[in-house]
Design a protein around this motif. Structure first.
Motif, PDB file in Angstrom:
ATOM      1  N   TYR A   1       0.736  -1.061   0.355  1.00  0.00           N
ATOM      2  CA  TYR A   1       0.139   0.240  -0.135  1.00  0.00           C
ATOM      3  C   TYR A   1       1.129   1.078  -0.345  1.00  0.00           C
ATOM      4  O   TYR A   1       1.832   1.621   0.469  1.00  0.00           O
TER       5      TYR A   1
ATOM      6  N   VAL B   1     -11.840   1.717   5.833  1.00  0.00           N
ATOM      7  CA  VAL B   1     -10.588   2.052   5.031  1.00  0.00           C
ATOM      8  C   VAL B   1     -10.662   0.853   3.450  1.00  0.00           C
ATOM      9  O   VAL B   1     -10.325   0.054   3.580  1.00  0.00           O
ATOM     10  N   THR B   2     -10.851   1.825   2.517  1.00  0.00           N
ATOM     11  CA  THR B   2     -10.875   0.879   0.853  1.00  0.00           C
ATOM     12  C   THR B   2      -9.794   1.464   0.115  1.00  0.00           C
ATOM     13  O   THR B   2      -9.748   2.379  -0.384  1.00  0.00           O
ATOM     14  N   ALA B   3      -8.736   0.374  -0.021  1.00  0.00           N
ATOM     15  CA  ALA B   3      -8.104   1.120  -1.356  1.00  0.00           C
ATOM     16  C   ALA B   3      -8.300   0.291  -2.293  1.00  0.00           C
ATOM     17  O   ALA B   3      -9.048  -0.133  -2.726  1.00  0.00           O
TER      18      ALA B   3
ATOM     19  N   ASP C   1      -6.235   6.502  -3.679  1.00  0.00           N
ATOM     20  CA  ASP C   1      -7.028   5.833  -4.229  1.00  0.00           C
ATOM     21  C   ASP C   1      -8.086   5.241  -3.463  1.00  0.00           C
ATOM     22  O   ASP C   1      -8.271   4.417  -3.405  1.00  0.00           O
ATOM     23  N   THR C   2      -8.272   6.321  -2.239  1.00  0.00           N
ATOM     24  CA  THR C   2      -8.084   5.409  -1.061  1.00  0.00           C
ATOM     25  C   THR C   2      -9.760   5.925  -0.206  1.00  0.00           C
ATOM     26  O   THR C   2      -9.771   7.659  -0.383  1.00  0.00           O
TER      27      THR C   2
ATOM     28  N   ASP D   1      -7.615  -4.309   1.280  1.00  0.00           N
ATOM     29  CA  ASP D   1      -6.203  -4.071   0.372  1.00  0.00           C
ATOM     30  C   ASP D   1      -6.210  -5.427  -0.054  1.00  0.00           C
ATOM     31  O   ASP D   1      -4.905  -5.584  -0.662  1.00  0.00           O
TER      32      ASP D   1
END
Ligand SMILES: C[S@@+](CC[C@H](N)C(=O)[O-])C[C@H]1O[C@@H](n2cnc3c(N)ncnc32)[C@H](O)[C@@H]1O
Ligand SMILES: [Zn+2]
Length: 177
Positions: free
Chosen positions: A24, A138-140, A169-170, A115
């Protein structure tokens, strides 16, 4: 061994293995979220070589992280690096596909970090069940979003259910229900 070394080793691994296990890129986002919300119980999807699980484990004293990965070779390497960084006692692993493991989990979490590869709508249903009220998702990898990934993001924009901000991008989404 430092956390920066593990980031570099993860980049090298990803190139040599030809897998999607790139580390990440925005670790400071995770550290900011942990400082702001002080989570104790964390669930991660996408361990790879253990960079982000180690980063989170190092960032707060009494945090505990469960992390899921479908690739046994990744988890084997991650176990070694957790030991090198002295965070093994703060991390538990689940080997398998997230869509199969998530429904078996009983606990609720303060923070979920996704992730894996593309954010999937079917996983969002499971994240909603596993996240405490006021917990944070939290979404990557939003740049990978396909049509269903777009619907995932649309749901997070529903302001009656989620308080969401986007950084790089999160998506950082606090569950309001
Ligand atoms: C981008 S890497 C994770 C990087 C890691 N968070 C880090 O920063 O080093 C994605 C990982 O998710 C795993 N993965 C992808 N889809 C998955 C799924 N559906 N279930 C479980 N693991 C998955 C892959 O095996 C890979 O190791
Ligand atoms: Zn790999």
């Amino acid at each position: 061994m430092t956390i920066q070394d593990l980031f570099s080793l993860s980049v090298i691994h990803q190139q040599e293995h030809g897998c999607g296990g790139h580390p990440y890129q925005n670790g400071e986002i995770l550290i900011d979220v942990i400082e702001k919300y002080s989570p104790l119980r964390v669930l991660e999807v996408g361990t790879a070589l253990g960079y982000t699980s180690s980063l989170m484990a190092l960032s707060r004293e009494n945090i505990f992280i469960e992390t899921i990965d479908q690739d046994a070779t990744h988890l084997e390497k991650a176990r070694k690096y957790w030991s090198d960084l002295n965070v093994s006692h703060k991390i538990d692993e689940h080997e398998g596909k997230a869509e199969e493991i998530l429904p078996t989990l009983i606990d609720k979490y303060d923070l979920i970090f996704f992730d894996g590869y593309t954010p999937q709508l079917k996983l969002l249903d499971l994240f909603e069940m596993l996240l405490k009220k006021d917990g944070v998702l939290v979404t990557a990898n939003l740049y990978l979003s396909d049509e269903k990934g777009g619907r995932y993001v649309s749901r997070l924009k529903n302001a009656s259910q989620w308080k969401t901000t986007f950084v790089a991008d999160t998506a950082i989404a606090q569950k309001l229900f």
